[in-house]
Each structure stands twice: as structure tokens, then as C-alpha cells.
Design a protein around this motif. Structure first.
Motif, short mmCIF file in Angstrom:
data_model
loop_
_atom_site.label_atom_id
_atom_site.label_comp_id
_atom_site.label_asym_id
_atom_site.label_seq_id
_atom_site.Cartn_x
_atom_site.Cartn_y
_atom_site.Cartn_z
N LEU A 4 -4.80 -19.89 6.23
CA LEU A 4 -5.43 -19.35 5.02
C LEU A 4 -6.20 -20.44 4.27
N ARG A 5 -5.63 -21.64 4.22
CA ARG A 5 -6.32 -22.75 3.54
C ARG A 5 -7.65 -23.06 4.20
N ILE A 6 -7.67 -23.04 5.54
CA ILE A 6 -8.92 -23.33 6.25
C ILE A 6 -9.94 -22.22 6.06
N LEU A 7 -9.46 -21.01 6.08
CA LEU A 7 -10.38 -19.88 5.93
C LEU A 7 -10.94 -19.78 4.52
N ALA A 8 -10.17 -20.21 3.54
CA ALA A 8 -10.66 -20.13 2.16
C ALA A 8 -11.88 -21.01 1.93
N LYS A 9 -12.02 -22.08 2.71
CA LYS A 9 -13.17 -22.97 2.53
C LYS A 9 -14.48 -22.26 2.86
N GLY A 10 -14.47 -21.44 3.91
CA GLY A 10 -15.70 -20.74 4.29
C GLY A 10 -15.68 -19.27 3.98
N PHE A 11 -14.95 -18.90 2.93
CA PHE A 11 -14.80 -17.49 2.59
C PHE A 11 -16.15 -16.84 2.30
N ALA A 12 -17.01 -17.53 1.64
CA ALA A 12 -18.30 -16.94 1.23
C ALA A 12 -19.19 -16.65 2.43
N ASP A 13 -19.00 -17.38 3.54
CA ASP A 13 -19.86 -17.21 4.72
C ASP A 13 -19.32 -16.20 5.72
N GLU A 14 -18.16 -15.66 5.46
CA GLU A 14 -17.57 -14.72 6.39
C GLU A 14 -18.21 -13.33 6.24
N ALA A 15 -18.11 -12.53 7.34
CA ALA A 15 -18.55 -11.13 7.28
C ALA A 15 -17.50 -10.30 6.54
N GLU A 16 -17.89 -9.10 6.15
CA GLU A 16 -16.98 -8.26 5.37
C GLU A 16 -15.68 -7.93 6.09
N PRO A 17 -15.70 -7.56 7.41
CA PRO A 17 -14.41 -7.30 8.07
C PRO A 17 -13.46 -8.50 8.03
N ALA A 18 -14.02 -9.70 8.20
CA ALA A 18 -13.17 -10.90 8.16
C ALA A 18 -12.67 -11.16 6.74
N LYS A 19 -13.51 -10.91 5.73
CA LYS A 19 -13.07 -11.12 4.34
C LYS A 19 -11.91 -10.20 3.98
N LEU A 20 -12.00 -8.95 4.43
CA LEU A 20 -10.91 -8.01 4.13
C LEU A 20 -9.60 -8.50 4.73
N GLN A 21 -9.66 -9.03 5.94
CA GLN A 21 -8.45 -9.53 6.58
C GLN A 21 -7.95 -10.82 5.93
N ILE A 22 -8.86 -11.65 5.40
CA ILE A 22 -8.44 -12.87 4.71
C ILE A 22 -7.67 -12.53 3.43
N VAL A 23 -8.19 -11.56 2.67
CA VAL A 23 -7.50 -11.13 1.46
C VAL A 23 -6.12 -10.55 1.80
N LEU A 24 -6.06 -9.76 2.89
CA LEU A 24 -4.78 -9.22 3.31
C LEU A 24 -3.82 -10.33 3.74
N LEU A 25 -4.35 -11.33 4.45
CA LEU A 25 -3.51 -12.46 4.85
C LEU A 25 -2.98 -13.20 3.63
N ALA A 26 -3.82 -13.40 2.61
CA ALA A 26 -3.38 -14.09 1.39
C ALA A 26 -2.27 -13.30 0.69
N ALA A 27 -2.42 -11.96 0.65
CA ALA A 27 -1.40 -11.14 0.00
C ALA A 27 -0.08 -11.23 0.76
N LYS A 28 -0.13 -11.21 2.09
CA LYS A 28 1.11 -11.29 2.88
C LYS A 28 1.78 -12.66 2.72
N VAL A 29 0.98 -13.74 2.74
CA VAL A 29 1.55 -15.09 2.60
C VAL A 29 2.19 -15.25 1.22
N TYR A 30 1.51 -14.78 0.19
CA TYR A 30 2.04 -14.88 -1.17
C TYR A 30 3.30 -14.03 -1.34
N LEU A 31 3.32 -12.84 -0.72
CA LEU A 31 4.50 -11.97 -0.81
C LEU A 31 5.69 -12.61 -0.10
N HIS A 32 5.47 -13.21 1.05
CA HIS A 32 6.55 -13.91 1.74
C HIS A 32 7.07 -15.07 0.90
N HIS A 33 6.17 -15.76 0.21
CA HIS A 33 6.58 -16.86 -0.66
C HIS A 33 7.46 -16.36 -1.80
#
Length: 796
Positions: A515-544
Motif C-alpha cells: 500500500l505504501r508503494i502504491l500510494a506514491k503513484g496513486f494519481a497515475d493509476e487507472a480507475e479500476p486500480a484506484k478502486l482496489q487501492i482504496v479497498l486495500l487501504a480500508a482492509k489494512v486499516y481495519l486489520h490494524h
């Protein structure tokens, strides 16, 4: 003189043949040239048959080239009375095409055509009946009906066949003639000639396919004639018999029981004999249905592929497993034909294979893709390989996977994608080969074709979901490919997999680092990848949150504005304020956890994204994770176990369509219920609601005739001779007795006693004869010689 006349007739016929050949050669060379209308009319009005024939050929050629030729109608129709059959044929062809445009002039020729119905040539009679029924003028419907009735009693089966084919045309002219036509049809269905009965079935299927009561008494006759019919009649009859069998023969089944009885030494049954119910249900065939299934078996060797498919349809919808297995080989043989036949045959083979895949395993070599196969053929072959894969032996499974691996590394992009999907379906159907299939798919990740990589990753994701616990290293390997993967679908699949495995190993999981690596290039990602990045962030934060047991971090609020009292004068509290500030120090805030910081950072990035779908999704996750009471609800929503996806076979949507139908080939493009005009087979009739089987008995009258007729004396004598031959003693010294058994001692003794009695009877008969002869001699002396002679004859 006779020889001279023969020679002159031969010369005349040779001259006519020469002229005809020259005329045909000249017409073939100049067929593209159109003569003027006046010259064509002159030819049609000529008295020479050859010139009339040439004019008619010109007119018919113009007609088939879509050139206007209605102006010659009167000149053509007046030649309908010509005795030349070639002229009649061309006039009839012209009439069939232009009678609707000139109905009044066409009616003038009806009288002449009716006279042709009594012609001595059966070909002329059939042609006249065909022409009369083809003239689409409603006024003559009753005349056509009478002509059909006359054709029913014709001695020539060729004319009766023309009458059968004229019935649908008459029905289209006037539907009110249906009662009369049904009587004609019932007569023709019982015709002894198979090609007449076949034409009658074709007419039946067109005008009244629901009147199955007309078929009852002709059922067995049609079944016996089916093999000899022409191919078109065979198709109509096979469809009729399939519908008739479904509505007149109930489907009866019984459960097979396996007996586990122990047999004694002397053949006695053991005391512990019992029966076990194996659970296997077999179908019991009606005798008439079995007659149909056995009669059509020779048609599996038909040269017409449509007939072979029609027989297979009968076996699949009516027969048992034995009959279905017998039609598989002829269906496979259709793959040796042209590509269009292969394409249609493969659709029908796939439809059968979806329900009975195990019977196709031994034909797997016929489904291997050839280099000359078009896309629509190799696509169906790959589907067949995946259908028979779980039922194959290990060697055949290895062969199929080798073929798919070979094509997945080819240059044809479409073939490569279909091969990858086929590998995924093979892995889903057989868990023992999923590891090898996964290795084959992982090789495709480094491909330069983004769509291929995305397709491979989709299949890999499905395989990992089947057994998540044993694929953690695979997910790590896929995460390393995020640097090279460029396709949005491929990146989205990898990120989703990382999120699914984010709860394993706690703090040591790679999800937060990814997630840390993906956040650096978040603005350059396509919409399907952005949706999955946000979902990944929610899952990581919920596990925390679940691990630390902390309350969700509230969003940071801006500090309240401080009041400026500098303008206010010192009121004596300045020294106290300075002392309080110097004596008290605020504690330093604890540093936030990196996962919390990543979560806040992703929220901030998504807040200003251009996609409204992404912004709405982010607000949903933010509201869900901000309230302490909704953490458990968030876990149910985001961390719930996902169902294992199943990729169906591409042709599963076609299973409801009948074999041999166009809707089976078109598939979903034809609509949910198939193309317009498609009719599915009816369901089996319920037991007790079927028609009486005695209605199909056709030899009742014959049996009554046999029982009531007077037997001639010759037949009686023959029967007596046969009986005496059977009952006579054998020439093999007593070994030919009844039953072919050797005579016992009791039989010999009984036979000896019988002989003694016979001798005594013979002696008594001889004595009575002697006495009667003495009396006769005395009477001869007393009476006249004439009377004596008569008595002698009587005594003798």
C-alpha cells in the motif's frame, strides 16, 4: 420397303438431334444477348415446336435474370395445350411465377391443366397437379382440392406424391378447406409407397402438427418405411416421431436392485440371501418406442449430416444410455466433412457432451486443434477438451494440458486467450491438476500482451480462491510483478489478492508495504486500480484496528482561533500569566502509527480525485471505519470469506435448445427463447394420460380374416402331411422320438403290447371279410349279374 422406311425414320431423327444440338450450342453462345420483344413473340406464336421451345427458353432466362417479361403472358399461356412435354414444363414454370400478376389470364389455362390431369403420362399428370396447386389464385381453391382428391386414387405413386405436396399449398390458398385436406392426408399417410408417405408426413407437419390422433393407426407403418424415405422426408418423419413419442409414451423407470445371494454347493440358495438397492434408475422402453429406436439405427450411416443429427436427437431425447452411446461415433464422423459441416456438428456435439461427457473420452484425439481450423472451430474444440478433462485418465489429462500449454505460447492472440481460459476451467474441474495449471498460468505474467496477462491473473485469482491457505507465496510473487504490470485489470487483480491476504501474519504481512508503494503513484493509476487501492487501504486499516483494539481515529479538526487581547491594557495579570506559562509545559503528542497515516493519506488523495465513483466509495469506507460501533459491521462487509468463483462452459447457455435447431447454433444472440418459430420438444406425457396402445394395432382386421376364412382342401392336406411327418417314427432306430430323447425300456414294452393288440384286430378283420365274401357269392347266384357287379363294387 420396310427397311427403306426404317432408314428414313432414322435419318429424320438424326436430323432433328443435329438441329437440336446446333440450336443448344448457338443458344449457349448467345445466351447473354437479349432478342427484341417482337422477335420473341414471333417465336412463341410459331407453329414449329422447336421455335416455340427456343422462345420459351428466352422468356424463362429473362425471368430468372429479373428482366420484365410479363408482356409475353398471353403468348406463353396459349402454348399450354401443346402435346410436347418440354413446352409444357416451361409454360408451367412461367405460370407459377406470373399467375398472381395476371389472375384473369391464368384462369383461362385452368381448363387445359385439368385436362392434363387425365393424361396417359404420369409425369404430365403430376406436373399439372403441381402447377394447379402452385397458382396462387384463391378462387381456384376448390378446384385444387378436387384435383388432389383425384390424385389420391391415381395408380402412379409419383402422382400421389405430387398430391401430398399440393395439400399445404391448397391450405395456404384457403384455410377453410382444412377438413377435406385432413381426410386426404389420412389416406396418404397410410400409402404403401414410402415416398408418398414421406411427402404426406411433410404436409402433416406443415398444416396440422398437433393432430397426432391421425398418426396412431399409421405409426408402425411409418416407422417401417422411414429407412427407405428420401432425406427430406426422413427429417420431417424423425421430428414427428420424436414429438409423438413424447406425447404418447410415458417415461417409465425402475430402480435396479443388486442381489447379494450366496449359492450353496448343490445350487441351493443360501439362507442369508438379500437384495441391495444400488440406487441406479433405468428407463423402461415401450415396445412401440423401442421399435422406432431400432428402426432408425441404420440412418446413423446416412450420407446426409442433418439426418445423422436428427437420429441423435431422437436417441438423446427418447432413448437409453445404450442408444445415446451408439450415436456418438456417427456424430464424431461428421468432423471429417467440410468446415461448415464441422462447425454445425461441433455445436451439437458440445450440447450432448455437456450432459454425457464420459462417452466422448475415447474420441479425444478428434478434438485436437489443427493449424487449418478457423476460430469458430478451434474454440469449440477447446471447449470439448475441457469438458472431457475431468473424466480422462492421467495420460490423456497430460496430453490435453500439453496442447493447451502449446497454444498458450502461440502468436494468435485470440487462441492464446482461449487456451488460458481453458486451462483455468481444467484446473477448476480437477483439483489434482490445479498446481500444474497454476504453473502454466504464472508463465504468462511476464508477457507483453496486457490483455493476456489480465486474463491469466483472473484465472489465477480464481484458482487461489479455491485454496487460499496454500498460495501465500504465490501472492507474494504476484505482488512483485506490480512494477512491470501495466494493464489496469491485471494490476487490479493483484491488488485485490494482496488485500485478501492482508490479515495473515499480522504485522509481518506485505499488504501495508504494498500500500505504501502504491500510494506514491496513486494519481497515475487507472480507475479500476484506484478502486482496489482504496479497498486495500480500508482492509489494512481495519486489520490494524482489530489487532490493536484501539478506537478509530477521529478526523483531525482545525484548532479554534485564539482571541487576541493585545489591544487590551495590562490589568495586573501579566506577571501571573508569565509565571503560569513558565511553570507548565504541554506534553508532546505521540506519533501516529504508519498504517493510520497511510489511511489518512489515501483518504486525502481520493477526496480530490476526478472519479465520482471513487469519491463515493471512499466516503463509504471512511464513514464505516470512523464510528467505533461499526467496526464489526465493517469486518463483515470487507473481511467476509468470498465464495469460490466458478467459470461455466461457454455453451452452457445453449443446453435448453434442441439438437439440430438453428437456435442451438445462434445461442444467446437469438434471444432467451431462441429464434422466432423455434418450438421446444414437449414434456413426457404422464402415466395414465397416454392414448390407448390398441389404436396403433394395424393387423386386427387381418387376424379376423384369417380366423373366419374357409380353408381350402389343399391347405388341409398339406397340414396333415406335415403333422404325419412330425409324428412318424424316426429312421435313427428310436432316437427321433418327441423331444429327441432315447426310448426307455418302458417305452419299448408299451410299444410291444400295442403291436399285439394291432395283430389281433387285423385277424378279426380278416375273418369278417371272409364271411362277407361267402355271403356275397351266394347272393350272386340268386340275383342277376348286374346287381352282383354292383354289390361286388360295394363290398370292395
Amino acid at each position: 420397303m420396310e427397311s427403306i422406311s426404317k432408314i428414313s425414320s432414322l435419318l429424320e431423327s438424326a436430323r432433328e438431334l443435329t438441329l437440336d444440338a446446333a440450336q443448344s450450342a448457338r443458344s449457349s453462345r448467345s445466351s447473354t444477348k437479349t432478342l427484341p420483344a417482337a422477335q420473341i413473340k414471333k417465336l412463341l406464336d410459331s407453329r414449329n415446336d422447336r421455335e416455340i421451345l427456343e422462345g420459351l427458353r428466352r422468356v424463362v432466362s429473362m425471368m430468372y435474370r429479373s428482366q420484365p417479361c410479363l408482356t409475353f403472358f398471353s403468348s406463353v399461356v396459349k402454348n399450354v395445350a401443346s402435346p410436347n412435354i418440354e413446352i409444357k414444363k416451361l409454360v408451367y414454370i412461367y405460370l407459377l411465377n406470373h399467375a398472381e400478376q395476371e389472375p384473369d389470364l391464368a384462369l383461362l389455362s385452368i381448363n387445359t391443366i385439368q385436362k392434363s390431369l387425365s393424361d396417359g403420362n404420369p409425369q404430365v399428370r403430376a406436373l399439372a397437379l403441381k402447377t394447379m396447386s402452385g397458382i396462387r389464385v384463391p378462387v381456384i381453391s376448390q378446384i385444387v382440392s378436387l384435383a388432389i382428391k383425384k390424385g389420391l386414387g391415381d395408380m402412379s405413386p409419383y402422382v400421389r406424391k405430387a398430391a401430398a405436396l399440393a395439400i399445404p399449398k391448397c391450405y395456404r390458398l384457403d384455410p377453410n378447406t382444412l377438413p377435406q385436406l385432413l381426410e386426404y392426408l389420412s389416406t396418404l399417410l397410410g400409402d404403401k409407397q414410402y415416398y408418398v408417405a414421406g411427402a404426406a408426413v411433410t404436409a402433416f407437419m406443415e398444416i396440422c402438427p398437433d393432430r397426432l390422433d391421425l398418426i396412431n393407426k399409421h405409426y408402425r407403418g411409418l416407422v417401417k418405411k422411414l429407412v427407405d424415405m428420401d432425406e427430406w422426408s426422413q427429417l420431417a418423419t424423425l421430428r414427428l416421431m420424436t414429438i409423438y413419442s413424447r406425447q404418447c409414451f410415458p417415461k417409465r423407470t425402475r430402480r435396479v436392485k443388486k442381489g447379494n445371494s450366496t449359492q450353496g454347493f448343490y445350487g441351493d440358495d443360501g439362507e442369508g440371501a438379500d437384495e441391495e438397492d444400488t440406487g441406479e434408475v433405468i428407463q423402461i422402453l415401450d415396445p412401440d418406442l423401442e421399435l422406432l429406436l431400432k428402426s432408425i439405427k441404420p440412418l446413423l450411416q446416412s450420407r446426409n449430416s442433418a439426418v445423422v443429427v436428427a437420429v441423435a436427437r431422437c436417441y438423446v431425447n427418447l432413448g437409453t444410455q445404450e442408444y445415446i452411446s451408439s450415436c456418438i461415433g456417427p456424430l464424431i464422423a461428421l468432423l471429417r466433412g467440410p468446415q461448415d459441416i464441422q462447425h454445425i456438428a461441433l455445436y451439437n456435439i458440445v450440447s450432448v457432451c455437456l450432459t454425457k461427457p464420459e462417452v466422448f473420452v475415447k474420441y479425444a484425439s478428434h478434438f485436437l486443434v489443427h493449424s487449418t481450423d478457423p476460430p469458430q472451430v478451434w474454440e469449440l474444440k477447446l471447449e470439448l477438451l475441457t469438458l472431457i478433462f475431468p473424466h480422462s485418465d492421467p495420460y490423456l489429462k497430460s496430453l490435453i494440458l500439453n496442447e493447451l500449454e502449446h497454444f498458450s505460447q502461440g502468436s494468435d492472440k485470440e487462441l492464446v486467450r482461449e487456451s488460458v481460459r481453458a486451462i483455468g476451467r481444467c484446473a477448476q474441474s480437477d483439483a489434482r491438476t490445479s498446481a500444474r495449471c497454476l504453473r502454466l498460468l504464472l508463465k504468462q505474467i511476464t508477457s507483453l500482451d496486457g490483455n493476456l496477462v489480465a486474463e491469466s491473473l483472473t484465472v489465477i485469482r480464481h484458482l487461489i480462491q479455491q485454496d487460499p491457505g496454500s498460495h501465500q507465496s504465490t501472492v507474494i510473487r504476484l505482488a512483485k510483478n506490480l512494477d512491470t504490470a501495466t494493464n489496469p485489470r491485471a494490476r487490479a487483480s493483484i491488488i485485490w489478492l494482496v488485500g485478501e491476504f492482508s490479515g495473515i501474519d499480522g504485522e509481518n504481512n506485505i499488504a501495508a508495504d504494498v500500500l505504501r508503494i502504491l500510494a506514491k503513484g496513486f494519481a497515475d493509476e487507472a480507475e479500476p486500480a484506484k478502486l482496489q487501492i482504496v479497498l486495500l487501504a480500508a482492509k489494512v486499516y481495519l486489520h490494524h484496528l482489530n489487532r490493536s483494539g484501539l478506537e478509530p481515529v477521529k478526523p483531525t479538526m482545525a484548532p479554534a482561533p485564539a482571541h487576541d487581547y493585545s489591544s487590551v491594557g495590562n490589568e495586573g495579570f501579566a506577571d501571573l500569566e508569565e509565571q503560569s506559562q513558565s511553570g507548565f509545559q504541554k506534553p508532546e503528542p505521540e506519533p501516529e502509527h504508519p498504517i493510520v497515516m497511510l489511511w489518512n493519506y489515501i483518504l486525502l488523495l481520493a477526496r480530490y480525485d476526478t472519479s465520482y465513483d471513487l469519491r463515493d466509495r471512499t466516503r463509504l469506507y471512511k464513514a464505516l471505519l470512523a464510528v467505533p460501533s461499526s467496526t464489526q459491521l465493517a469486518s463483515l462487509m470487507l473481511l467476509a470469506p468470498k465464495p469460490v468463483p466458478h467459470t461455466p462452459s461457454p455453451s452452457e447457455s445453449r443446453t435448453g435448445f434442441t439438437l439440430g435447431s438453428a437456435s442451438l447454433v445462434v445461442g444467446e444472440d437469438g434471444g432467451l427463447h431462441g429464434l422466432r418459430g423455434y418450438e421446444a420438444l414437449p414434456e413426457w406425457v404422464e402415466a395414465g394420460k397416454e392414448p390407448d396402445p390398441s389404436l396403433r394395432e394395424t393387423e386386427i382386421l387381418k387376424a379376423e380374416y384369417e380366423s373366419n376364412r374357409v380353408v381350402p382342401a389343399g391347405e388341409r392336406l398339406d397340414s396333415v402331411v406335415r403333422e404325419t411327418k412330425i409324428g412318424s417314427p424316426s429312421k435313427t432306430n428310436g432316437f427321433g422320438a418327441v423331444g429327441g430323447k432315447e426310448k426307455t425300456l418302458d417305452d419299448w414294452l408299451a410299444e410291444g403290447e400295442g403291436e399285439d393288440e394291432e395283430t389281433e384286430d387285423e385277424e378279426s378283420d380278416e375273418e369278417s371279410e371272409e364271411e362277407s365274401s361267402e355271403e356275397a357269392s351266394e347272393a350272386e347266384d340268386e340275383e342277376s349279374s348286374d346287381d352282383g357287379k354292383e354289390r361286388d363294387r360295394l363290398v370292395k
